[in-house]
Scaffold this motif. Structure first.
Motif, PDB file in Angstrom:
ATOM      1  N   TRP A 117      30.384  19.008  12.824  1.00  0.00           N
ATOM      2  CA  TRP A 117      29.295  19.096  11.849  1.00  0.00           C
ATOM      3  C   TRP A 117      28.676  17.731  11.582  1.00  0.00           C
ATOM      4  O   TRP A 117      27.651  17.633  10.924  1.00  0.00           O
TER       5      TRP A 117
ATOM      6  N   HIS B 166      34.333  23.613  12.951  1.00  0.00           N
ATOM      7  CA  HIS B 166      34.259  24.212  11.620  1.00  0.00           C
ATOM      8  C   HIS B 166      33.779  25.658  11.762  1.00  0.00           C
ATOM      9  O   HIS B 166      32.763  25.909  12.411  1.00  0.00           O
TER      10      HIS B 166
ATOM     11  N   TRP C 116      30.583  27.955  11.215  1.00  0.00           N
ATOM     12  CA  TRP C 116      29.452  27.191  11.752  1.00  0.00           C
ATOM     13  C   TRP C 116      29.511  27.110  13.282  1.00  0.00           C
ATOM     14  O   TRP C 116      28.487  27.186  13.949  1.00  0.00           O
TER      15      TRP C 116
ATOM     16  N   PHE D 267      33.843  28.146   1.222  1.00  0.00           N
ATOM     17  CA  PHE D 267      33.028  27.544   0.164  1.00  0.00           C
ATOM     18  C   PHE D 267      31.567  27.994   0.259  1.00  0.00           C
ATOM     19  O   PHE D 267      30.725  27.559  -0.517  1.00  0.00           O
TER      20      PHE D 267
ATOM     21  N   TRP E 281      40.093  23.079   3.209  1.00  0.00           N
ATOM     22  CA  TRP E 281      39.518  22.471   1.999  1.00  0.00           C
ATOM     23  C   TRP E 281      38.955  23.593   1.135  1.00  0.00           C
ATOM     24  O   TRP E 281      38.250  24.474   1.620  1.00  0.00           O
TER      25      TRP E 281
ATOM     26  N   GLU F 245      43.570  19.875   2.180  1.00  0.00           N
ATOM     27  CA  GLU F 245      42.673  18.793   1.769  1.00  0.00           C
ATOM     28  C   GLU F 245      42.369  18.906   0.284  1.00  0.00           C
ATOM     29  O   GLU F 245      41.942  19.966  -0.185  1.00  0.00           O
TER      30      GLU F 245
ATOM     31  N   LYS G  12      40.417  17.376  -3.348  1.00  0.00           N
ATOM     32  CA  LYS G  12      39.151  16.724  -3.705  1.00  0.00           C
ATOM     33  C   LYS G  12      39.013  16.703  -5.210  1.00  0.00           C
ATOM     34  O   LYS G  12      39.254  17.709  -5.860  1.00  0.00           O
TER      35      LYS G  12
ATOM     36  N   ASP H 247      41.046  12.822   2.417  1.00  0.00           N
ATOM     37  CA  ASP H 247      39.643  12.495   2.695  1.00  0.00           C
ATOM     38  C   ASP H 247      39.319  11.316   1.791  1.00  0.00           C
ATOM     39  O   ASP H 247      39.398  11.419   0.568  1.00  0.00           O
TER      40      ASP H 247
ATOM     41  N   HIS I 235      37.324  11.619  -1.498  1.00  0.00           N
ATOM     42  CA  HIS I 235      37.710  12.643  -2.481  1.00  0.00           C
ATOM     43  C   HIS I 235      38.519  12.076  -3.639  1.00  0.00           C
ATOM     44  O   HIS I 235      39.414  12.753  -4.175  1.00  0.00           O
TER      45      HIS I 235
ATOM     46  N   HIS J  47      40.508  12.329   6.680  1.00  0.00           N
ATOM     47  CA  HIS J  47      39.076  12.407   6.937  1.00  0.00           C
ATOM     48  C   HIS J  47      38.534  11.050   6.552  1.00  0.00           C
ATOM     49  O   HIS J  47      38.522  10.698   5.371  1.00  0.00           O
TER      50      HIS J  47
ATOM     51  N   ASP K 112      31.705  11.730  -3.329  1.00  0.00           N
ATOM     52  CA  ASP K 112      31.971  12.085  -1.925  1.00  0.00           C
ATOM     53  C   ASP K 112      30.741  11.749  -1.096  1.00  0.00           C
ATOM     54  O   ASP K 112      30.107  12.608  -0.486  1.00  0.00           O
TER      55      ASP K 112
ATOM     56  N   ASP L 139      34.878  12.327   8.839  1.00  0.00           N
ATOM     57  CA  ASP L 139      34.176  13.413   8.148  1.00  0.00           C
ATOM     58  C   ASP L 139      33.048  12.761   7.360  1.00  0.00           C
ATOM     59  O   ASP L 139      33.282  12.209   6.284  1.00  0.00           O
TER      60      ASP L 139
ATOM     61  N   ILE M 216      24.421  20.439   2.982  1.00  0.00           N
ATOM     62  CA  ILE M 216      24.836  19.197   3.639  1.00  0.00           C
ATOM     63  C   ILE M 216      24.567  19.258   5.142  1.00  0.00           C
ATOM     64  O   ILE M 216      24.313  18.276   5.789  1.00  0.00           O
TER      65      ILE M 216
HETATM   66  C1  LRH Z   1      34.515  18.734   1.637  1.00  0.00           C
HETATM   67  C2  LRH Z   1      34.731  18.250   3.063  1.00  0.00           C
HETATM   68  C3  LRH Z   1      35.621  19.138   3.890  1.00  0.00           C
HETATM   69  C4  LRH Z   1      34.710  19.797   4.883  1.00  0.00           C
HETATM   70  C5  LRH Z   1      33.371  19.540   4.381  1.00  0.00           C
HETATM   71  C6  LRH Z   1      32.316  19.524   5.432  1.00  0.00           C
HETATM   72  O1  LRH Z   1      33.822  17.782   0.901  1.00  0.00           O
HETATM   73  O2  LRH Z   1      35.178  16.942   3.032  1.00  0.00           O
HETATM   74  O3  LRH Z   1      36.501  18.393   4.669  1.00  0.00           O
HETATM   75  O4  LRH Z   1      35.021  21.082   5.137  1.00  0.00           O
HETATM   76  O5  LRH Z   1      33.474  18.302   3.724  1.00  0.00           O
END
Ligand code: LRH
Ligand code: MN
Length: 432
Positions: free
Chosen positions: A57, A101, A104, A132, A180, A221, A223, A256, A259, A283, A291, A329, A431
């Motif tokens: 991504w 991912h 996606w 999410f 996550w 993960e 956050k 990450d 986070h 990450h 973030d 990431d 994003i």
């Molecule tokens: C959440 C995150 C997670 C991913 C996304 C793209 O903030 O870090 O690792 O799934 O970004």
């Protein structure tokens, strides 16, 4: 032999221009390191072995909730993304695996994705689930959570999605699933803080039970906030560690770098997770506020160095049963993602090389003597060492580019793909 998307002759020609200067700089570095009792060749071997996975991504232009300004030649699907990742690997030689991912990157024939990766000299690292966002036609919404949702049916739907990601990962030869969770609340009272966490742990337990074999890992993960702005179910390393310990051996924590609250001492968290035997992966990125998902090492390279310092120290103390997985990431809102990812992989290798330069015996003496100034100076001395020639030489010897961004721009790759890929339109929010 991998299929190269940039004519190797372009890289060779570009390297020839810089070869003499690099040879002199490398020789000078080797001489100064040998005065410190350090074998530059041995260091180069270690640094060349450090591999960082790139996020599928990450090769598309990222955005914020305000806008996304896609650049020319945006990848339209996973096959375009693999080609861009292959260019990052061909020039930088530090990123042989891609982290996908789902949904996606989901296609009906995941074996075709694996085969195309192979053709391009790429393998597959941890896969990522996504509860999410709601997908078109999805029966139950994740608006109020997923693996921790109060409704058992929603949790079951989210568990099924994660198990499906594991199956797709298996088809790719991946060995880990990163989970996550955006689950959380915006107002006090909105959710029961303890029960939400218990439901999450129970759901992750069901996913763990479906893992193919002992070698698989669940990377949990955490956050601190966003999209939840009051309480996030897995908001810090403490909650993450509790969950990983409750779920079992195959569950580990993923750090990450973005986070954490701005002033958090992340390397301390890394040291704790190593002590707990639960550091599963990273990450890598950089941030100043939240973030921000900026390029690794672009805001605070000393902080990245201090994280790698804990990793090298642990490795030399054999403090873990397996090394953590390293992935980038990031969200590239203003730069060419390929350039940012190559520079970020270089920043990670730079931090690793500097951490390998720490004289740990001398440092231990300073720490034992409470010689604060010299202990701090010991680390700073390693961080101040300019290892640029060593990183370039490692790339050159591996068939990559001395100057990846220079060679990339010379190749005209972006212009070429822009000519054959559909134009991607900008949009509000989102994003990717
Ligand atoms: C959440 C995150 C997670 C991913 C996304 C793209 O903030 O870090 O690792 O799934 O970004
Ligand atoms: Mn992440």
């Amino acid at each position: 032999m991998a299929e190269f998307l940039i004519d190797p002759a372009i890289i060779e020609a570009h390297n020839r221009q810089g070869a003499d200067a690099l040879a002199q700089d490398y020789e000078a570095l080797a001489r100064s390191l040998s005065r410190r009792g350090i074998d530059c060749e041995a260091l180069l071997q270690k640094v060349s072995a450090l591999e960082i996975a790139v996020p599928s991504w990450g090769v598309g232009t990222g955005g914020t909730r305000f806008a996304r300004f896609p650049g020319p030649g945006e990848p339209a699907d996973i096959f375009d993304k693999l080609e861009d990742c292959a260019v990052i690997q061909q020039l930088g030689r530090a990123t042989p695996r891609v982290s996908l991912h789902f949904p996606w990157d989901a296609v009906a024939d995941m074996a075709a994705v694996k085969a195309r990766g192979l053709e391009l000299g790429l393998g597959f690292d941890a896969v990522n689930s996504n509860t999410f966002q709601d997908q078109p036609g999805q029966r139950l919404s994740y608006k109020f959570g997923s693996l921790s949702h109060a409704d058992a049916e929603v949790r079951a739907q989210a568990v099924a999605h994660n198990i499906d990601c594991v199956r797709k990962g298996e088809a790719l030869g991946a060995r880990a699933l990163t989970i996550w969770l955006a689950d959380g609340s915006n107002f006090a009272g909105q959710s029961h803080l303890a029960r939400a966490f218990e439901r999450y742990v129970e759901s992750v337990g069901a996913i763990e039970a479906a893992l193919p074999d002992e070698s698989w890992r669940l990377l949990l993960e955490y956050k601190n906030f966003e999209p939840a702005f009051y309480a996030t179910v897995v908001q810090d390393w403490g909650s993450c560690l509790l969950a990983a310990q409750a779920v079992g051996h195959r569950a580990r924590c993923l750090v990450d770098l973005g986070h954490h609250a701005p002033s958090t001492n992340i390397e301390l968290i890394v040291a704790r997770l190593i002590s707990a035997g639960k550091l599963g992966g990273f990450h890598l990125n950089d941030s100043r506020f939240g973030d921000d998902d900026l390029d690794a090492g672009s805001v605070d390279p000393f902080r990245l160095f201090l994280v790698f310092n804990e990793l090298v120290d642990a490795e030399q103390r054999q403090a873990w049963d397996e090394a953590p997985a390293l992935m980038l990431d990031q969200s590239h809102n203003l730069t060419d993602p390929i350039e940012s990812l190559m520079l970020s992989a270089d920043a990670a290798r730079r931090a690793h090389a500097q951490a390998l330069l720490v004289d740990r015996a001398e440092l231990a003496d300073h720490q034992t003597q409470n010689d604060v100034a010299m202990a701090a100076e010991n680390l700073r001395c390693a961080f101040r060492t300019d290892v640029t020639p060593l990183l370039a030489e490692a790339r050159r010897r591996a068939g990559g580019a001395i100057d990846p961004v220079g060679a990339y721009r010379l190749s005209g790759y972006r212009k070429n793909v822009a000519a054959r890929r559909p134009l991607s339109t900008g949009s509000g929010g989102g994003i990717v």
